[in-house]
Design an enzyme around this catalytic site. Sequence first.
Site, short mmCIF file in Angstrom:
data_model
loop_
_atom_site.label_atom_id
_atom_site.label_comp_id
_atom_site.label_asym_id
_atom_site.label_seq_id
_atom_site.Cartn_x
_atom_site.Cartn_y
_atom_site.Cartn_z
N SER A 163 -18.28 -13.26 60.74
CA SER A 163 -18.06 -12.67 59.42
C SER A 163 -19.13 -11.63 59.12
CB SER A 163 -18.11 -13.77 58.35
OG SER A 163 -18.09 -13.22 57.05
N TYR A 177 -22.14 -20.92 54.42
CA TYR A 177 -21.17 -20.14 55.19
C TYR A 177 -21.84 -18.94 55.86
CZ TYR A 177 -17.13 -17.22 56.30
OH TYR A 177 -16.21 -16.45 56.96
#
Length: 273
Positions: A163, A177
Site C-alpha cells: 500500500s 495497517y
Amino acid sequence: MASFKVDNLFDVKGKVVLVTGGSRGVGKMIATGFIKNGAKVYISSRSAKDCAATEKELNALGPGKCVSLPADIQKLEEVERLVKELSAREKALHVLVNNAGAAWGDTLDDYPDAAWTKLLTLNLQRVFTLTQKSLPLLRAGAEQGGVSDGVYRDPARIINIGSVEGLVVPAHETYAYSASKAGLHHLSRNLAGRLGSEGITSNTLACGPFESKMMAHTLREQGEIIKANIPLGRIGTPEDVAGACIFLASRAGAYVNGATIQLDGGSIVRPKL
C-alpha cells in the site's frame, strides 16, 4: 541481439497461480486478469461460500481455470493445510500473490492492542509463513521455467500487495495497517535478495485506492476528495492491478526483483502547495 524476442512478452497461459484473498476486491481483480489470460488460478479466503461463488463466476469467463481453496490464513494450521492441499493438486507453483489483508482505523488514544495483533499477523507474518511453506512448489515452478548455466529463464514469482500507506504517513489514523504494509515492503525486498539466486523473484505493488469492500466506506464519504488528490484524476480499476501483476508474472517482468511499484495514479508525488 539475434535471439531478441518481443512476441508473447505478457503471456501467462498455463501458469499456476495462488491468490490469497482472491474471492473479492483486489484479489478477485487479479485472479480475473490471470484467468482471462489463460492461467490456472487457485483462490483462497476465509469464506468457502464466497470462494465457491467466485470460482463459478470466473470459470464462466475462461479461458483459464479457477479453483477454490478456502482457508483462514490468520491461523498457522490453516496455512499449512492450504499448502498441503495445493501440493496434492499441483507439482509446481509459478506465481504466489500475497493479497489477503485487513485494515483498522481508530484514533491514537483509542487504537486497540488487538488491532496490532490482527494486522501484523495477517498482513505481514502470514505473508512470510505462506511464502515459506510454498517454497518447494515455487522452486519447482522455477525449475519448470528452465535453467541454463545456473540462470533461470522464467523465474517463479512472489507478488506482494502492499500500500502507498506503507510509503508515506497517511492522512488518516491507520497505525497498524500502515506499519504492517511498510514491513511487508521490506520483507519483500529481503525475500528478493535471498531467493533470486534460486529462480524466485519477489516484488511489491504499493496500491493506492481501488474499489473494494475495504475501501467502500471511504470512497463513499471521500471519493471525490481522493480523486482530486490523484494526478490522473481517478481511482484504480481492475485492469490496472491485474495488468501490473501480469507484467510481473510474465516474460516482460522476469528481470524485476526487489521492486516496490507504486500503483496509485501518482497520489504520493502530487505537488503539495
